[in-house]
Structures are given as structure tokens and as C-alpha cells.
Design an enzyme around this catalytic site. Structure first.
Site, PDB file in Angstrom:
ATOM      1  N   HIS A  17       0.616  -1.095  -0.106  1.00 27.32           N
ATOM      2  CA  HIS A  17      -0.088   0.092  -0.015  1.00 27.32           C
ATOM      3  C   HIS A  17       0.825   1.241   0.053  1.00 27.32           C
ATOM      4  CE1 HIS A  17      -3.220  -2.554   2.314  1.00 27.32           C
ATOM      5  NE2 HIS A  17      -3.616  -2.567   1.063  1.00 27.32           N
ATOM      6  N   LYS A  41     -18.206  -6.023   6.944  1.00 25.74           N
ATOM      7  CA  LYS A  41     -16.851  -6.641   6.426  1.00 25.74           C
ATOM      8  C   LYS A  41     -16.205  -6.393   8.016  1.00 25.74           C
ATOM      9  CE  LYS A  41     -13.027  -6.579   3.327  1.00 25.74           C
ATOM     10  NZ  LYS A  41     -12.426  -6.083   2.242  1.00 25.74           N
ATOM     11  N   ARG A  90      -1.373  -6.285  -8.182  1.00 21.89           N
ATOM     12  CA  ARG A  90      -0.491  -7.061  -7.953  1.00 21.89           C
ATOM     13  C   ARG A  90      -0.394  -8.458  -8.823  1.00 21.89           C
ATOM     14  NH1 ARG A  90      -2.594  -8.309  -1.872  1.00 21.89           N
ATOM     15  NH2 ARG A  90      -4.444  -8.239  -3.384  1.00 21.89           N
ATOM     16  N   SER A 128      -2.492  -7.726   3.310  1.00 24.76           N
ATOM     17  CA  SER A 128      -2.775  -7.472   4.700  1.00 24.76           C
ATOM     18  C   SER A 128      -3.180  -8.897   5.281  1.00 24.76           C
ATOM     19  CB  SER A 128      -4.241  -6.533   4.736  1.00 24.76           C
ATOM     20  OG  SER A 128      -3.545  -5.268   4.430  1.00 24.76           O
TER      21      SER A 128
HETATM   22  O1  PNS Z   1      -8.685  -3.042   0.653  1.00 26.00           O
HETATM   23  P1  PNS Z   1     -10.148  -3.627  -0.221  1.00 26.00           P
HETATM   24  O2  PNS Z   1     -10.731  -4.328   1.051  1.00 26.00           O
HETATM   25  O3  PNS Z   1      -9.632  -4.764  -1.170  1.00 26.00           O
HETATM   26  O4  PNS Z   1     -10.766  -2.461  -0.577  1.00 26.00           O
HETATM   27  C1  PNS Z   1     -11.968  -2.629  -1.319  1.00 26.00           C
HETATM   28  C2  PNS Z   1     -12.718  -1.250  -1.407  1.00 26.00           C
HETATM   29  C3  PNS Z   1     -12.698  -0.520  -0.286  1.00 26.00           C
HETATM   30  C4  PNS Z   1     -12.166  -0.349  -2.602  1.00 26.00           C
HETATM   31  C5  PNS Z   1     -14.154  -1.660  -2.049  1.00 26.00           C
HETATM   32  O5  PNS Z   1     -14.789  -2.584  -0.940  1.00 26.00           O
HETATM   33  C6  PNS Z   1     -15.237  -0.650  -2.241  1.00 26.00           C
HETATM   34  O6  PNS Z   1     -15.004   0.349  -2.858  1.00 26.00           O
HETATM   35  N1  PNS Z   1     -16.072  -0.472  -1.055  1.00 26.00           N
HETATM   36  C7  PNS Z   1     -16.868   0.784  -0.912  1.00 26.00           C
HETATM   37  C8  PNS Z   1     -18.367   0.447  -1.454  1.00 26.00           C
HETATM   38  C9  PNS Z   1     -18.584   0.644  -2.720  1.00 26.00           C
HETATM   39  O7  PNS Z   1     -18.428   1.385  -3.215  1.00 26.00           O
HETATM   40  N2  PNS Z   1     -19.251  -0.538  -3.672  1.00 26.00           N
HETATM   41  C10 PNS Z   1     -19.388  -0.558  -4.982  1.00 26.00           C
HETATM   42  C11 PNS Z   1     -18.509  -1.390  -5.498  1.00 26.00           C
HETATM   43  S1  PNS Z   1     -19.042  -3.179  -5.073  1.00 26.00           S
END
Ligand code: PNS
Length: 159
Positions: A17, A41, A90, A128
Site C-alpha cells: 500500500h 466486513k 498485484r 494484509s
Molecule cells: O482493501 P480492499 O478491502 O480490497 O478495498 C475494497 C474497497 C474499499 C475498494 C471496496 O470494497 C469499495 O470500494 N467499497 C466501498 C463500497 C462501494 O462503493 N461498493 C461498490 C462496488 S461493489
């Protein structure tokens, strides 16, 4: 002024990150690192802890700001006047998922762009999830996590 959002769970923030944060921050005027507040989550670290760790690790990066968000990412991006989302990639699995999310976010987010940055090759194996597993089992975290947060992660992973 270009404002980009780098969203994620950051549970906890890793060297991968940090590589994306460093490289993205020189490509835009302001980079907002946005930690997801998501009640559905389960995160190992609280939102406060995750943003504190991010702030510690981004100290001294003047155009990087750490925030948190709930709800839709596109709504948060619009609220703060961002033009683009930045995603680190990645491998092909990440790319397949992120491409779908880019289509989705473009469709529901109007003119919001998604910018993909390949993770630095030396960080491509880090997640993570692995960091949490290694911390839980008492392993060496130096190759995965920023040095500033290692003691905190070790001290709080098994509580
Ligand atoms: O680090 P992560 O858990 O892979 O990040 C995921 C993230 C935060 C980018 C994704 O879950 C997200 O954008 N969540 C916000 C909710 C949203 O906008 N959802 C629409 C797409 S399903």
C-alpha cells in the site's frame, strides 16, 4: 487541482500500500487515502486504528490526506471533489476484480476515472491477510509492514 482517492480496508496498511501511496502522490496534486468503514466486513483493527496507522505512515507526505468513508466509494469521491480513483494491481486476479469495479464505478459514478498502478514487483506477494496471519503466529513482519506500525500490530493482533 487533481484530487485522487486511494480506497481500501488497510487492515493493516502494508509496504505494498505504501508503495502505491508514494507513487500515486507524485502523479496528482492531492491524494486522499480512504479507509473503508464497513460494518458488514469484519476488520481485525478498528477504523480509528487503521486510520491512525495510515497517518503515522504518511507523516511527512504533504499532499497525502487520510480519511475514512462509509457507503459508496463514488459518493465519497464526489463529496471531496475527486476526479479519479487509484487502485494498486498485484496480479491478474486483482486486475480482473478491479476492472469489474472500474466499469461499475464509471457507470454509477459518472465521469469518475479509475487509474491502475502495478504494485512494485518486490511487494506483489504482500497482502494484509498474510500480514495478519504472520502477526497472529508471531512471525517476522519486517518484509510486509512499515516499521512504524509493527510493534502496534504485534501488540494488538491477538487481543
Ligand atoms: O482493501 P480492499 O478491502 O480490497 O478495498 C475494497 C474497497 C474499499 C475498494 C471496496 O470494497 C469499495 O470500494 N467499497 C466501498 C463500497 C462501494 O462503493 N461498493 C461498490 C462496488 S461493489
Amino acid at each position: 487541482m487533481s484530487v485522487w482517492v486511494y480506497p481500501g480496508s488497510f487492515d493493516p496498511v502494508t509496504l505494498g500500500h505504501m508503495d502505491i501511496i508514494r507513487r500515486a502522490s507524485v502523479l496528482c496534486d492531492k491524494l486522499v487515502v480512504a479507509a473503508l468503514h464497513n460494518t458488514s466486513k469484519n476488520s481485525r483493527f478498528t477504523l480509528q486504528e487503521r486510520t491512525d496507522m495510515l497517518r503515522t505512515c504518511t507523516q511527512g507526505m504533504p499532499n497525502v490526506q487520510v480519511e475514512s468513508f462509509g457507503g459508496l466509494l463514488v459518493d465519497f469521491a464526489h463529496q471531496i471533489g475527486a476526479q479519479a480513483l487509484i487502485k494498486g494491481v498485484r496480479n491478474g486476479t486483482d486486475f480482473d476484480l478491479e476492472l469489474q469495479l472500474a466499469f461499475l464505478n464509471a457507470r454509477i459514478g459518472g465521469d469518475l476515472e479509475t487509474v491502475f498502478l502495478p504494485t512494485g514487483a518486490q511487494y506483489a506477494w504482500i497482502s494484509s491477510t498474510y500480514a495478519r496471519e504472520i502477526a497472529t503466529l508471531g512471525g517476522d513482519l519486517r518484509a510486509l509492514l512499515p516499521s512504524q506500525i509493527i510493534d502496534f500490530v504485534k501488540a494488538n493482533i491477538n487481543r
